[in-house]
Design a protein around this motif. Structure first.
Motif, PDB file in Angstrom:
ATOM      1  N   MET A   1       0.822  -1.194   0.000  1.00 45.21           N
ATOM      2  CA  MET A   1       0.000   0.000   0.000  1.00 45.21           C
ATOM      3  C   MET A   1       0.868   1.260   0.000  1.00 45.21           C
ATOM      4  SD  MET A   1      -3.165   0.924   0.028  1.00 45.21           S
ATOM      5  CE  MET A   1      -3.911   2.493   0.146  1.00 45.21           C
ATOM      6  N   LYS A   2       2.045   1.160   0.590  1.00 47.53           N
ATOM      7  CA  LYS A   2       2.901   2.350   0.674  1.00 47.53           C
ATOM      8  C   LYS A   2       3.299   2.868  -0.715  1.00 47.53           C
ATOM      9  CE  LYS A   2       4.701   1.697   5.257  1.00 47.53           C
ATOM     10  NZ  LYS A   2       3.943   2.715   5.929  1.00 47.53           N
ATOM     11  N   GLU A   3       3.589   1.959  -1.637  1.00 45.66           N
ATOM     12  CA  GLU A   3       3.965   2.377  -2.987  1.00 45.66           C
ATOM     13  C   GLU A   3       2.785   3.055  -3.681  1.00 45.66           C
ATOM     14  OE1 GLU A   3       6.593   3.367  -5.641  1.00 45.66           O
ATOM     15  OE2 GLU A   3       7.145   2.233  -3.845  1.00 45.66           O
ATOM     16  N   GLU A   4       1.604   2.530  -3.469  1.00 48.21           N
ATOM     17  CA  GLU A   4       0.402   3.136  -4.048  1.00 48.21           C
ATOM     18  C   GLU A   4       0.193   4.542  -3.495  1.00 48.21           C
ATOM     19  OE1 GLU A   4      -1.663  -0.194  -2.642  1.00 48.21           O
ATOM     20  OE2 GLU A   4      -2.129  -0.970  -4.649  1.00 48.21           O
ATOM     21  N   LEU A   5       0.453   4.710  -2.192  1.00 45.76           N
ATOM     22  CA  LEU A   5       0.282   6.026  -1.581  1.00 45.76           C
ATOM     23  C   LEU A   5       1.252   7.044  -2.180  1.00 45.76           C
ATOM     24  CD1 LEU A   5      -0.322   4.972   2.111  1.00 45.76           C
ATOM     25  CD2 LEU A   5      -1.984   6.026   0.564  1.00 45.76           C
ATOM     26  N   LYS A   6       2.465   6.617  -2.492  1.00 44.84           N
ATOM     27  CA  LYS A   6       3.424   7.522  -3.147  1.00 44.84           C
ATOM     28  C   LYS A   6       2.892   7.982  -4.497  1.00 44.84           C
ATOM     29  CE  LYS A   6       7.573   5.669  -1.034  1.00 44.84           C
ATOM     30  NZ  LYS A   6       8.819   4.951  -1.201  1.00 44.84           N
ATOM     31  N   ILE A   7       2.283   7.061  -5.226  1.00 45.88           N
ATOM     32  CA  ILE A   7       1.719   7.398  -6.537  1.00 45.88           C
ATOM     33  C   ILE A   7       0.537   8.347  -6.375  1.00 45.88           C
ATOM     34  CG2 ILE A   7       0.566   6.460  -8.592  1.00 45.88           C
ATOM     35  CD1 ILE A   7       2.313   3.889  -8.120  1.00 45.88           C
ATOM     36  N   PHE A   8      -0.358   8.046  -5.418  1.00 44.68           N
ATOM     37  CA  PHE A   8      -1.486   8.946  -5.165  1.00 44.68           C
ATOM     38  C   PHE A   8      -0.992  10.341  -4.784  1.00 44.68           C
ATOM     39  CE2 PHE A   8      -4.173   5.069  -3.973  1.00 44.68           C
ATOM     40  CZ  PHE A   8      -4.940   5.129  -5.130  1.00 44.68           C
ATOM     41  N   TYR A   9       0.019  10.388  -3.935  1.00 45.42           N
ATOM     42  CA  TYR A   9       0.567  11.680  -3.500  1.00 45.42           C
ATOM     43  C   TYR A   9       1.059  12.473  -4.705  1.00 45.42           C
ATOM     44  CZ  TYR A   9       3.205  15.156  -0.914  1.00 45.42           C
ATOM     45  OH  TYR A   9       3.677  16.351  -0.422  1.00 45.42           O
ATOM     46  N   ARG A  10       1.827  11.821  -5.568  1.00 45.32           N
ATOM     47  CA  ARG A  10       2.341  12.507  -6.762  1.00 45.32           C
ATOM     48  C   ARG A  10       1.201  12.981  -7.653  1.00 45.32           C
ATOM     49  NH1 ARG A  10       2.261  11.265 -11.717  1.00 45.32           N
ATOM     50  NH2 ARG A  10       1.847   9.073 -11.384  1.00 45.32           N
ATOM     51  N   ILE A  11       0.251  12.089  -7.917  1.00 41.19           N
ATOM     52  CA  ILE A  11      -0.850  12.439  -8.818  1.00 41.19           C
ATOM     53  C   ILE A  11      -1.653  13.614  -8.271  1.00 41.19           C
ATOM     54  CG2 ILE A  11      -3.113  11.641  -9.653  1.00 41.19           C
ATOM     55  CD1 ILE A  11      -1.778   8.898 -10.181  1.00 41.19           C
ATOM     56  N   PHE A  12      -2.026  13.559  -7.010  1.00 36.41           N
ATOM     57  CA  PHE A  12      -2.894  14.606  -6.491  1.00 36.41           C
ATOM     58  C   PHE A  12      -2.150  15.909  -6.213  1.00 36.41           C
ATOM     59  CE2 PHE A  12      -5.669  10.885  -5.677  1.00 36.41           C
ATOM     60  CZ  PHE A  12      -6.668  11.268  -6.567  1.00 36.41           C
ATOM     61  N   THR A  13      -0.851  15.848  -5.981  1.00 37.96           N
ATOM     62  CA  THR A  13      -0.060  17.072  -5.877  1.00 37.96           C
ATOM     63  C   THR A  13       0.035  17.739  -7.251  1.00 37.96           C
ATOM     64  OG1 THR A  13       1.208  16.151  -4.035  1.00 37.96           O
ATOM     65  CG2 THR A  13       2.190  18.007  -5.192  1.00 37.96           C
ATOM     66  N   GLU A  14       0.284  16.930  -8.286  1.00 40.72           N
ATOM     67  CA  GLU A  14       0.315  17.466  -9.646  1.00 40.72           C
ATOM     68  C   GLU A  14      -1.063  17.966 -10.080  1.00 40.72           C
ATOM     69  OE1 GLU A  14       1.964  14.348 -12.087  1.00 40.72           O
ATOM     70  OE2 GLU A  14       3.980  14.633 -11.269  1.00 40.72           O
ATOM     71  N   THR A  15      -2.105  17.268  -9.673  1.00 37.04           N
ATOM     72  CA  THR A  15      -3.462  17.690 -10.004  1.00 37.04           C
ATOM     73  C   THR A  15      -3.765  19.041  -9.372  1.00 37.04           C
ATOM     74  OG1 THR A  15      -4.251  15.417 -10.192  1.00 37.04           O
ATOM     75  CG2 THR A  15      -5.917  17.094  -9.785  1.00 37.04           C
ATOM     76  N   LYS A  16      -3.355  19.211  -8.133  1.00 36.27           N
ATOM     77  CA  LYS A  16      -3.557  20.493  -7.445  1.00 36.27           C
ATOM     78  C   LYS A  16      -2.904  21.617  -8.240  1.00 36.27           C
ATOM     79  CE  LYS A  16      -2.549  22.753  -3.026  1.00 36.27           C
ATOM     80  NZ  LYS A  16      -1.639  23.789  -3.520  1.00 36.27           N
ATOM     81  N   ASP A  17      -1.683  21.413  -8.690  1.00 34.77           N
ATOM     82  CA  ASP A  17      -0.989  22.419  -9.495  1.00 34.77           C
ATOM     83  C   ASP A  17      -1.711  22.672 -10.816  1.00 34.77           C
ATOM     84  OD1 ASP A  17       0.944  22.601  -7.506  1.00 34.77           O
ATOM     85  OD2 ASP A  17       2.361  21.276  -8.541  1.00 34.77           O
ATOM     86  N   ALA A  18      -2.199  21.611 -11.446  1.00 34.00           N
ATOM     87  CA  ALA A  18      -2.909  21.740 -12.723  1.00 34.00           C
ATOM     88  C   ALA A  18      -4.205  22.531 -12.545  1.00 34.00           C
ATOM     89  CB  ALA A  18      -3.199  20.363 -13.314  1.00 34.00           C
ATOM     90  N   ILE A  19      -4.921  22.261 -11.471  1.00 33.59           N
ATOM     91  CA  ILE A  19      -6.161  22.996 -11.202  1.00 33.59           C
ATOM     92  C   ILE A  19      -5.861  24.475 -11.000  1.00 33.59           C
ATOM     93  CG2 ILE A  19      -8.021  23.332  -9.518  1.00 33.59           C
ATOM     94  CD1 ILE A  19      -7.945  20.266  -9.072  1.00 33.59           C
TER      95      ILE A  19
ATOM     96  N   LEU B   1      -3.202  13.891   4.316  1.00 35.72           N
ATOM     97  CA  LEU B   1      -3.696  12.603   4.810  1.00 35.72           C
ATOM     98  C   LEU B   1      -2.958  11.458   4.106  1.00 35.72           C
ATOM     99  CD1 LEU B   1      -5.730  11.233   6.710  1.00 35.72           C
ATOM    100  CD2 LEU B   1      -7.395  11.317   4.830  1.00 35.72           C
ATOM    101  N   ILE B   2      -2.759  11.591   2.811  1.00 39.90           N
ATOM    102  CA  ILE B   2      -1.981  10.581   2.078  1.00 39.90           C
ATOM    103  C   ILE B   2      -0.567  10.517   2.648  1.00 39.90           C
ATOM    104  CG2 ILE B   2      -0.958   9.961  -0.150  1.00 39.90           C
ATOM    105  CD1 ILE B   2      -3.393  11.330  -1.488  1.00 39.90           C
ATOM    106  N   SER B   3       0.018  11.675   2.845  1.00 43.67           N
ATOM    107  CA  SER B   3       1.386  11.756   3.366  1.00 43.67           C
ATOM    108  C   SER B   3       1.488  11.102   4.741  1.00 43.67           C
ATOM    109  CB  SER B   3       1.815  13.219   3.436  1.00 43.67           C
ATOM    110  OG  SER B   3       3.141  13.328   3.843  1.00 43.67           O
ATOM    111  N   LYS B   4       0.484  11.318   5.572  1.00 39.72           N
ATOM    112  CA  LYS B   4       0.489  10.725   6.917  1.00 39.72           C
ATOM    113  C   LYS B   4       0.506   9.200   6.817  1.00 39.72           C
ATOM    114  CE  LYS B   4      -2.125  10.151  11.086  1.00 39.72           C
ATOM    115  NZ  LYS B   4      -3.374   9.660  11.492  1.00 39.72           N
ATOM    116  N   PHE B   5      -0.343   8.639   5.977  1.00 37.68           N
ATOM    117  CA  PHE B   5      -0.391   7.184   5.842  1.00 37.68           C
ATOM    118  C   PHE B   5       0.847   6.654   5.144  1.00 37.68           C
ATOM    119  CE2 PHE B   5      -4.781   7.368   7.120  1.00 37.68           C
ATOM    120  CZ  PHE B   5      -4.923   6.180   7.809  1.00 37.68           C
ATOM    121  N   GLU B   6       1.413   7.449   4.278  1.00 39.29           N
ATOM    122  CA  GLU B   6       2.638   7.025   3.592  1.00 39.29           C
ATOM    123  C   GLU B   6       3.776   6.820   4.596  1.00 39.29           C
ATOM    124  OE1 GLU B   6       5.296   8.585  -0.200  1.00 39.29           O
ATOM    125  OE2 GLU B   6       3.815   9.897   0.691  1.00 39.29           O
TER     126      GLU B   6
END
Length: 190
Positions: free
Chosen positions: A1-19, A62-67
């Motif tokens: 799950m930790k690897e998935e959380l890293k991917i989610f973190y990257r995606i949603f951080t980039e999404t925030k910038d895109a928005i 929250l993602i970062s905390k679980f990561e």
């Protein structure tokens, strides 16, 4: 799950910038709209993305905390905070879907090279991220519920227009037979 959380973190951080880029492009359009329809149309899109930004501001930490969590028991359906994380991730999957559609709508209007280039780049990355998040969440959800069925899968099947790769035909929304659909309504809850 930790690897998935890293991917989610990257995606949603980039999404925030895109928005934020998208909203910065829309702001002067709203301010200088030629009529009320144009102002309301882009203001509505702007507000939806603004709401997503406020959710992402809470989701990313929250993602970062679980990561950073060390114990696998934290990734269990009995952990309320982990359940909240999964709910938020599922909500943002749908938010990514809507963002792609907002970018598509903007591409109809903003055909100048500078804005269309930026919108196409944001759209390409966001669509790929949406596909990745969707696949990852389907897999994660199926780990905890062997009967899991994505409640939004039908939405994608009826909206092939999201795929601009040229490999899928553009589909028009299928007619929905509401007569045979069962579900909750306000009246059924009384």
């Amino acid at each position: 799950m930790k690897e998935e959380l890293k991917i989610f973190y990257r995606i949603f951080t980039e999404t925030k910038d895109a928005i934020e880029k998208f909203m910065n492009m829309l702001d002067p359009v709203i301010q200088n709209a030629t009529d009320d329809h144009e102002r309301l149309y882009y203001h509505h899109i702007f507000e939806e993305e603004e709401q997503r930004l406020s959710r992402l501001v809470e989701l990313i930490p929250l993602i970062s905390k679980f990561e950073k969590e060390k114990d696998e028991k934290d990734f269990a359906p009995t952990n309320n905070e982990f359940n909240r994380l999964l709910q938020e991730l599922n909500l943002e999957k749908f938010g990514l879907h809507n963002f792609v559609e907002h970018l598509d709508l903007a591409l109809f209007r903003f055909t100048d090279e500078e804005r269309s280039t930026m919108l196409n780049q944001l759209r390409k990355v966001s669509y790929q991220d949406y596909q990745q998040v969707k696949a990852m969440l389907n897999e994660i959800n199926s780990r905890f519920d062997t009967n899991y069925v994505d409640p939004h899968a039908h939405h994608d099947e009826e909206h092939d227009h999201l795929d601009r790769s040229g490999t899928a035909p553009v589909a028009t929304p299928a007619a929905v037979n509401l007569k045979n659909k069962k579900g909750f309504t306000v009246g059924s809850l009384i």
